[in-house]
Design a protein around this motif. Structure first.
Motif, PDB file in Angstrom:
ATOM      1  N   UNK A 210      54.099  43.635  42.829  1.00 47.66           N
ATOM      2  CA  UNK A 210      53.647  44.377  41.654  1.00 47.66           C
ATOM      3  C   UNK A 210      53.710  43.569  40.363  1.00 47.66           C
ATOM      4  N   UNK A 211      52.725  43.753  39.547  1.00 51.52           N
ATOM      5  CA  UNK A 211      52.703  43.204  38.195  1.00 51.52           C
ATOM      6  C   UNK A 211      52.865  44.386  37.242  1.00 51.52           C
ATOM      7  N   UNK A 212      53.155  44.132  35.983  1.00 54.70           N
ATOM      8  CA  UNK A 212      53.304  45.268  35.061  1.00 54.70           C
ATOM      9  C   UNK A 212      52.083  46.192  35.063  1.00 54.70           C
ATOM     10  N   UNK A 213      50.898  45.637  35.171  1.00 56.12           N
ATOM     11  CA  UNK A 213      49.699  46.475  35.175  1.00 56.12           C
ATOM     12  C   UNK A 213      49.528  47.252  36.476  1.00 56.12           C
ATOM     13  N   UNK A 214      49.874  46.626  37.597  1.00 59.86           N
ATOM     14  CA  UNK A 214      49.614  47.269  38.892  1.00 59.86           C
ATOM     15  C   UNK A 214      50.724  48.202  39.337  1.00 59.86           C
TER      16      UNK A 214
ATOM     17  N   UNK B  39      52.226  50.631  37.677  1.00 62.12           N
ATOM     18  CA  UNK B  39      52.311  51.918  36.977  1.00 62.12           C
ATOM     19  C   UNK B  39      52.274  53.105  37.938  1.00 62.12           C
ATOM     20  N   UNK B  40      51.566  52.979  39.044  1.00 60.97           N
ATOM     21  CA  UNK B  40      51.449  54.091  39.996  1.00 60.97           C
ATOM     22  C   UNK B  40      52.487  54.038  41.114  1.00 60.97           C
ATOM     23  N   UNK B  41      53.390  53.054  41.091  1.00 58.73           N
ATOM     24  CA  UNK B  41      54.397  52.907  42.138  1.00 58.73           C
ATOM     25  C   UNK B  41      55.754  53.405  41.662  1.00 58.73           C
TER      26      UNK B  41
ATOM     27  N   UNK C 260      60.520  47.641  44.375  1.00 62.73           N
ATOM     28  CA  UNK C 260      61.606  46.839  44.955  1.00 62.73           C
ATOM     29  C   UNK C 260      61.258  46.409  46.374  1.00 62.73           C
ATOM     30  N   UNK C 261      60.716  47.318  47.164  1.00 64.60           N
ATOM     31  CA  UNK C 261      60.353  46.994  48.546  1.00 64.60           C
ATOM     32  C   UNK C 261      59.317  45.871  48.591  1.00 64.60           C
ATOM     33  N   UNK C 262      58.306  45.951  47.741  1.00 63.17           N
ATOM     34  CA  UNK C 262      57.264  44.912  47.732  1.00 63.17           C
ATOM     35  C   UNK C 262      57.824  43.572  47.274  1.00 63.17           C
ATOM     36  N   UNK C 263      58.666  43.595  46.257  1.00 64.29           N
ATOM     37  CA  UNK C 263      59.263  42.351  45.771  1.00 64.29           C
ATOM     38  C   UNK C 263      60.181  41.759  46.837  1.00 64.29           C
ATOM     39  N   UNK C 264      60.975  42.595  47.487  1.00 62.81           N
ATOM     40  CA  UNK C 264      61.866  42.105  48.550  1.00 62.81           C
ATOM     41  C   UNK C 264      61.070  41.488  49.693  1.00 62.81           C
TER      42      UNK C 264
END
Length: 102
Positions: free
Chosen positions: A24-28, A30-32, A38-42
């Motif tokens: 996720x980026x700050x723009x993407x 917003x809906x998460x 955290x799951x995506x970053x991990x």
């Protein structure tokens, strides 16, 4: 290693990168939810760690690349962290390997 096999491994690296670019980026984000972020970053971090030597091997034209050890590491990662599925990449590699070289 023959060129067709190298091409399949490079395609695999591309598929891994596509998978981890969903971080996720700050723009993407917003809906998460925070947990989804955290799951995506991990996932992205773990996969990037798993692949750093693989990427170096690809950059060095797969000199001294140990295919058996690579797939063993993928399997070990999958068993150690089943919630971070990476086994679909074996199918991506097999698909690329089955493609007729251009």
């Amino acid at each position: 290693m023959e060129s067709h096999r190298k091409r399949a491994y490079r395609y695999l690296l591309y598929q891994f990168l596509l998978d981890i670019r969903t971080t996720p980026t700050p723009d993407s984000s917003a809906h998460l939810t925070d947990q989804q972020c955290r799951n995506q970053v991990n996932y992205s971090g773990a996969v990037a760690y798993l692949l750093h030597n693989f990427a170096l091997s690809a950059a060095n034209d797969f000199a001294d690349f140990d295919e058996t050890a690579f797939w063993r590491n993928i399997e070990h990662f999958s068993q150690a962290m089943p919630q971070l599925s990476v086994m679909h990449f074996k199918k991506a590699f097999d698909f690329a390997l089955s493609e007729t070289p251009h």
